[in-house]
Design a protein around this motif. Structure first.
Motif, PDB file in Angstrom:
ATOM      1  N   ARG A 117       1.102  -1.191  -0.013  1.00 38.56           N
ATOM      2  CA  ARG A 117      -0.115  -0.091  -0.131  1.00 38.56           C
ATOM      3  C   ARG A 117       0.869   1.263   0.163  1.00 38.56           C
ATOM      4  O   ARG A 117       0.469   2.282  -0.553  1.00 38.56           O
ATOM      5  CB  ARG A 117      -0.742   0.003   1.254  1.00 38.56           C
ATOM      6  CG  ARG A 117      -2.026  -1.090   1.115  1.00 38.56           C
ATOM      7  CD  ARG A 117      -3.089  -0.707   2.149  1.00 38.56           C
ATOM      8  NE  ARG A 117      -4.336  -1.869   1.755  1.00 38.56           N
ATOM      9  CZ  ARG A 117      -4.793  -2.308   2.717  1.00 38.56           C
ATOM     10  NH1 ARG A 117      -4.657  -1.847   3.853  1.00 38.56           N
ATOM     11  NH2 ARG A 117      -6.002  -2.893   2.271  1.00 38.56           N
ATOM     12  N   LEU A 118       2.116   1.113   0.794  1.00 43.27           N
ATOM     13  CA  LEU A 118       2.967   2.337   0.879  1.00 43.27           C
ATOM     14  C   LEU A 118       3.587   2.552  -0.638  1.00 43.27           C
ATOM     15  O   LEU A 118       3.929   3.578  -1.126  1.00 43.27           O
ATOM     16  CB  LEU A 118       4.012   2.176   1.940  1.00 43.27           C
ATOM     17  CG  LEU A 118       3.440   2.375   3.467  1.00 43.27           C
ATOM     18  CD1 LEU A 118       4.447   1.838   4.379  1.00 43.27           C
ATOM     19  CD2 LEU A 118       3.196   3.914   3.477  1.00 43.27           C
ATOM     20  N   PHE A 119       4.076   1.267  -0.959  1.00 41.70           N
ATOM     21  CA  PHE A 119       4.718   1.416  -2.250  1.00 41.70           C
ATOM     22  C   PHE A 119       4.137   0.517  -3.331  1.00 41.70           C
ATOM     23  O   PHE A 119       4.085  -0.736  -3.813  1.00 41.70           O
ATOM     24  CB  PHE A 119       6.186   0.703  -2.134  1.00 41.70           C
ATOM     25  CG  PHE A 119       6.936   1.419  -1.046  1.00 41.70           C
ATOM     26  CD1 PHE A 119       7.686   2.639  -1.291  1.00 41.70           C
ATOM     27  CD2 PHE A 119       7.143   0.710   0.072  1.00 41.70           C
ATOM     28  CE1 PHE A 119       8.543   3.364  -0.275  1.00 41.70           C
ATOM     29  CE2 PHE A 119       7.967   1.439   1.361  1.00 41.70           C
ATOM     30  CZ  PHE A 119       8.548   2.626   0.850  1.00 41.70           C
ATOM     31  N   PRO A 120       2.983   0.776  -3.833  1.00 42.56           N
ATOM     32  CA  PRO A 120       2.331   0.005  -4.812  1.00 42.56           C
ATOM     33  C   PRO A 120       3.233  -0.045  -6.223  1.00 42.56           C
ATOM     34  O   PRO A 120       3.857   0.675  -6.649  1.00 42.56           O
ATOM     35  CB  PRO A 120       1.064   1.164  -5.290  1.00 42.56           C
ATOM     36  CG  PRO A 120       1.661   2.700  -4.954  1.00 42.56           C
ATOM     37  CD  PRO A 120       2.693   2.442  -3.730  1.00 42.56           C
ATOM     38  N   VAL A 121       2.602  -1.294  -6.757  1.00 37.42           N
ATOM     39  CA  VAL A 121       3.409  -1.575  -7.879  1.00 37.42           C
ATOM     40  C   VAL A 121       2.853  -1.201  -9.277  1.00 37.42           C
ATOM     41  O   VAL A 121       1.664  -1.358  -9.653  1.00 37.42           O
ATOM     42  CB  VAL A 121       3.596  -3.130  -7.948  1.00 37.42           C
ATOM     43  CG1 VAL A 121       4.263  -3.726  -9.234  1.00 37.42           C
ATOM     44  CG2 VAL A 121       3.913  -3.906  -6.603  1.00 37.42           C
TER      45      VAL A 121
ATOM     46  N   LYS B 173       8.058   9.475 -12.287  1.00 38.10           N
ATOM     47  CA  LYS B 173       8.535  10.812 -12.291  1.00 38.10           C
ATOM     48  C   LYS B 173       8.034  11.721 -13.031  1.00 38.10           C
ATOM     49  O   LYS B 173       7.539  11.252 -14.185  1.00 38.10           O
ATOM     50  CB  LYS B 173      10.083  10.375 -12.658  1.00 38.10           C
ATOM     51  CG  LYS B 173      10.930   9.689 -11.667  1.00 38.10           C
ATOM     52  CD  LYS B 173      12.199   9.535 -12.061  1.00 38.10           C
ATOM     53  CE  LYS B 173      13.139   9.164 -10.891  1.00 38.10           C
ATOM     54  NZ  LYS B 173      14.532   9.231 -11.183  1.00 38.10           N
ATOM     55  N   THR B 174       7.528  12.970 -12.721  1.00 37.41           N
ATOM     56  CA  THR B 174       7.054  13.835 -13.438  1.00 37.41           C
ATOM     57  C   THR B 174       8.045  14.957 -13.996  1.00 37.41           C
ATOM     58  O   THR B 174       7.762  15.651 -15.061  1.00 37.41           O
ATOM     59  CB  THR B 174       5.917  14.801 -12.858  1.00 37.41           C
ATOM     60  OG1 THR B 174       6.371  15.384 -11.579  1.00 37.41           O
ATOM     61  CG2 THR B 174       4.802  13.873 -12.213  1.00 37.41           C
ATOM     62  N   ASP B 175       9.384  14.884 -13.566  1.00 41.31           N
ATOM     63  CA  ASP B 175      10.281  15.968 -13.736  1.00 41.31           C
ATOM     64  C   ASP B 175      11.724  15.203 -14.394  1.00 41.31           C
ATOM     65  O   ASP B 175      12.004  14.274 -13.594  1.00 41.31           O
ATOM     66  CB  ASP B 175      10.693  16.667 -12.808  1.00 41.31           C
ATOM     67  CG  ASP B 175      11.818  17.834 -13.188  1.00 41.31           C
ATOM     68  OD1 ASP B 175      12.094  17.850 -14.482  1.00 41.31           O
ATOM     69  OD2 ASP B 175      12.099  18.548 -12.116  1.00 41.31           O
ATOM     70  N   SER B 176      12.212  15.387 -15.672  1.00 45.40           N
ATOM     71  CA  SER B 176      13.209  14.584 -16.101  1.00 45.40           C
ATOM     72  C   SER B 176      14.437  14.905 -15.217  1.00 45.40           C
ATOM     73  O   SER B 176      15.354  14.041 -15.364  1.00 45.40           O
ATOM     74  CB  SER B 176      13.220  14.905 -17.511  1.00 45.40           C
ATOM     75  OG  SER B 176      13.680  16.139 -17.893  1.00 45.40           O
ATOM     76  N   ALA B 177      14.546  16.017 -14.491  1.00 47.91           N
ATOM     77  CA  ALA B 177      15.726  16.198 -13.845  1.00 47.91           C
ATOM     78  C   ALA B 177      15.572  15.570 -12.625  1.00 47.91           C
ATOM     79  O   ALA B 177      16.621  15.649 -11.544  1.00 47.91           O
ATOM     80  CB  ALA B 177      15.801  17.913 -13.613  1.00 47.91           C
ATOM     81  N   ASP B 178      14.537  14.977 -12.333  1.00 48.17           N
ATOM     82  CA  ASP B 178      14.265  14.293 -10.830  1.00 48.17           C
ATOM     83  C   ASP B 178      15.479  13.394 -10.898  1.00 48.17           C
ATOM     84  O   ASP B 178      15.406  12.285 -11.420  1.00 48.17           O
ATOM     85  CB  ASP B 178      12.866  13.938 -10.660  1.00 48.17           C
ATOM     86  CG  ASP B 178      12.747  13.354  -9.332  1.00 48.17           C
ATOM     87  OD1 ASP B 178      13.565  13.535  -8.453  1.00 48.17           O
ATOM     88  OD2 ASP B 178      11.547  13.022  -9.032  1.00 48.17           O
ATOM     89  N   THR B 179      16.331  13.308  -9.631  1.00 48.02           N
ATOM     90  CA  THR B 179      17.222  12.087  -9.362  1.00 48.02           C
ATOM     91  C   THR B 179      16.711  11.132  -8.314  1.00 48.02           C
ATOM     92  O   THR B 179      17.528  10.153  -8.128  1.00 48.02           O
ATOM     93  CB  THR B 179      18.883  12.451  -9.159  1.00 48.02           C
ATOM     94  OG1 THR B 179      18.285  13.557  -8.025  1.00 48.02           O
ATOM     95  CG2 THR B 179      18.860  13.481 -10.463  1.00 48.02           C
ATOM     96  N   ALA B 180      15.428  11.479  -7.937  1.00 48.79           N
ATOM     97  CA  ALA B 180      15.120  10.696  -6.532  1.00 48.79           C
ATOM     98  C   ALA B 180      14.671   9.192  -7.075  1.00 48.79           C
ATOM     99  O   ALA B 180      14.156   9.065  -8.298  1.00 48.79           O
ATOM    100  CB  ALA B 180      13.924  11.006  -6.048  1.00 48.79           C
ATOM    101  N   PRO B 181      15.181   7.820  -6.606  1.00 46.82           N
ATOM    102  CA  PRO B 181      14.681   6.758  -7.220  1.00 46.82           C
ATOM    103  C   PRO B 181      13.589   6.523  -6.805  1.00 46.82           C
ATOM    104  O   PRO B 181      12.758   6.864  -5.937  1.00 46.82           O
ATOM    105  CB  PRO B 181      15.680   5.926  -6.122  1.00 46.82           C
ATOM    106  CG  PRO B 181      16.384   6.731  -5.068  1.00 46.82           C
ATOM    107  CD  PRO B 181      15.974   8.113  -5.350  1.00 46.82           C
ATOM    108  N   ASN B 182      12.869   5.915  -8.007  1.00 49.62           N
ATOM    109  CA  ASN B 182      11.388   5.371  -7.932  1.00 49.62           C
ATOM    110  C   ASN B 182      11.205   4.090  -8.037  1.00 49.62           C
ATOM    111  O   ASN B 182      10.080   3.546  -8.190  1.00 49.62           O
ATOM    112  CB  ASN B 182      10.729   6.167  -9.113  1.00 49.62           C
ATOM    113  CG  ASN B 182      11.111   5.786 -10.484  1.00 49.62           C
ATOM    114  OD1 ASN B 182      12.180   5.335 -10.862  1.00 49.62           O
ATOM    115  ND2 ASN B 182      10.287   5.994 -11.195  1.00 49.62           N
ATOM    116  N   THR B 183      11.981   3.436  -7.774  1.00 48.30           N
ATOM    117  CA  THR B 183      12.115   1.899  -7.661  1.00 48.30           C
ATOM    118  C   THR B 183      12.508   1.270  -6.462  1.00 48.30           C
ATOM    119  O   THR B 183      13.484   1.860  -5.648  1.00 48.30           O
ATOM    120  CB  THR B 183      12.740   1.073  -9.049  1.00 48.30           C
ATOM    121  OG1 THR B 183      14.236   1.543  -8.616  1.00 48.30           O
ATOM    122  CG2 THR B 183      12.215   1.733 -10.093  1.00 48.30           C
ATOM    123  N   ILE B 184      11.962   0.076  -5.983  1.00 49.06           N
ATOM    124  CA  ILE B 184      12.752  -0.638  -4.886  1.00 49.06           C
ATOM    125  C   ILE B 184      12.844  -2.078  -5.345  1.00 49.06           C
ATOM    126  O   ILE B 184      12.372  -2.558  -6.257  1.00 49.06           O
ATOM    127  CB  ILE B 184      11.809  -0.497  -3.490  1.00 49.06           C
ATOM    128  CG1 ILE B 184      10.364  -1.375  -3.964  1.00 49.06           C
ATOM    129  CG2 ILE B 184      11.503   0.779  -3.037  1.00 49.06           C
ATOM    130  CD1 ILE B 184       9.488  -1.433  -2.683  1.00 49.06           C
TER     131      ILE B 184
END
Length: 166
Positions: A94-98, A125-136
């Protein structure tokens, strides 16, 4: 003093040889297990993983969790995951939906120790400059008991194929 040094050295050598022998045995067991596997084993094992990941992606968490088991290495048996584990995994998904997933690798090691690692995308990711990981990373431990594959969760304290895990 010399009288005690010789037996201590002999005991140390004996322990060293015994430890090395155990390691070879485990490696031999892994090789034996891999030799017995067929293409059908790989197909079945990967299908189990996919049959769990698809409902997770579709938001059908309970359906996916109903396919998971726990493996007891000492008795070589499987049981459905506990209610506590089910609740823990439900909270996690629920916190990290697939939102999407991709298999990273799979590795056969033994009857009760195998790896299937997925990278799960849990936000877009909505911003191409976003470097935050979006996978686990998420790992299954498929096990083969009495000729049948069961899908277990790889726990953090379980061994995994470090050469393959990136």
């Amino acid at each position: 003093m010399k009288r005690f040094l010789w037996p201590a050295a002999a005991l140390a050598c004996l322990l060293a040889f015994t430890a090395c022998g155990g390691k070879k045995s485990a490696e031999s067991e892994a090789e034996e297990f891999r030799k017995e596997l067929t293409k059908e084993d790989t197909t079945q094992m990967l299908a189990l993983c996919d049959d769990c990941m698809k409902p997770l992606k579709d938001g059908r968490i309970d359906e996916a969790l109903s396919r998971l088991y726990t493996y007891n290495d000492s008795t070589e048996t499987v049981t459905p995951i506990s209610e506590a584990k089910r609740a823990e995994l439900k909270r996690t998904f629920r916190l990290f939906p697939v939102l999407g997933y991709e298999m990273d690798y799979y590795s056969f090691n033994s009857q009760g120790q195998n790896d299937v690692k997925y990278n799960i995308r849990f936000f877009e990711k909505t911003d191409s400059a976003d470097t935050a990981p979006n996978t686990i990373g998420f790992m299954f431990n498929p096990v083969k008991v009495d000729g049948q594959w069961y899908l277990c969760i790889k726990e953090a304290d379980q061994e995994f194929d470090r050469a393959r895990n990136r």
